[in-house]
Design a protein around this motif. Sequence first.
Motif, short mmCIF file in Angstrom:
data_model
loop_
_atom_site.label_atom_id
_atom_site.label_comp_id
_atom_site.label_asym_id
_atom_site.label_seq_id
_atom_site.Cartn_x
_atom_site.Cartn_y
_atom_site.Cartn_z
N TYR A 108 39.93 13.11 63.61
CA TYR A 108 39.08 13.82 62.64
C TYR A 108 39.89 14.30 61.43
O TYR A 108 39.43 14.26 60.30
CB TYR A 108 38.35 14.99 63.31
N GLU A 139 36.01 20.35 68.43
CA GLU A 139 36.98 19.68 69.31
C GLU A 139 38.16 20.62 69.63
O GLU A 139 38.80 20.46 70.66
CB GLU A 139 37.52 18.40 68.66
N GLU A 191 33.50 8.50 70.32
CA GLU A 191 32.80 9.56 71.05
C GLU A 191 32.02 8.97 72.24
O GLU A 191 31.96 9.58 73.30
CB GLU A 191 31.85 10.32 70.12
N GLU A 196 30.33 15.66 73.04
CA GLU A 196 30.80 14.36 72.52
C GLU A 196 29.59 13.48 72.20
O GLU A 196 29.59 12.77 71.19
CB GLU A 196 31.73 13.62 73.51
N HIS A 244 28.35 14.54 68.93
CA HIS A 244 29.22 14.10 67.82
C HIS A 244 28.92 12.65 67.45
O HIS A 244 28.91 12.29 66.27
CB HIS A 244 30.71 14.22 68.22
FE LIG Z 1 33.83 14.77 70.12
#
Ligand SMILES: [Fe+2]
Length: 218
Positions: free
Chosen positions: A74, A97, A149, A181, A184
């Motif tokens: 990220y 996260e 993810e 997740e 995400h």
């Molecule tokens: Fe994640």
Amino acid sequence: MTRQDHPASRLSPFDRLLASADHGLRTVFAKPLAARPSPARQCEPVYLSAEHAKLSAALMRVNHVGEVCAQALYQSQALFSRDPGLRLHFKAAAQEELDHLAWTQQRLDELGSHKSHLSPLWYSGAFAIGSLAGLIGDRVSLGFVVETERQVEQHLASHLERLPQADLPSRAVVAQMKLEEARHAEDAENAGAQALAAPIKLAMRLAARVMTSTAHHI
Ligand SMILES: [Fe+2]
Ligand SMILES: [Fe+2]
């Protein structure tokens, strides 16, 4: 304040590079602070046999490494994204996260174990891959997030099968991470992700397998 007006979106590329390097060092070497309490706190303390504690620690070490890589991915994608709004999207996901990173590290401490000794290596590798995705373009970068993810979510599902039934605190952490997740992946999809080609997905699976089987032990 709109996303484009956010102070973080007005940093120069060099400032962003420095902030990213600082974040990387803190991810690998410092103790992360969670913004939310760990789901493990809702469980009574449990007694685990030495064998079960060892298995739980190995699995939580793998999950911790996954979160080290999530930070690297990220951060690197935020660094190279051309869209200030998307940069903030990646930063916001990285913040959630960070809770995962802290929760898995706390659980490893409680189990009397340690994080992977190769964390700097995993962080560097993931940062390089995230940078490449970010340089190719935002839609590919988002596609990379979706696939990562999804693979992590499947991986966490397999851990819920393998973790000792008695280890309720670890199971609570993994179950909550699995939910987040999945979200995400959905968020990245809604932000305009481009689906990755099958060989790239396969390469990602193979790389993840090398990482998880190594982190299980060291
Ligand atoms: Fe994640
Ligand atoms: Fe995570």
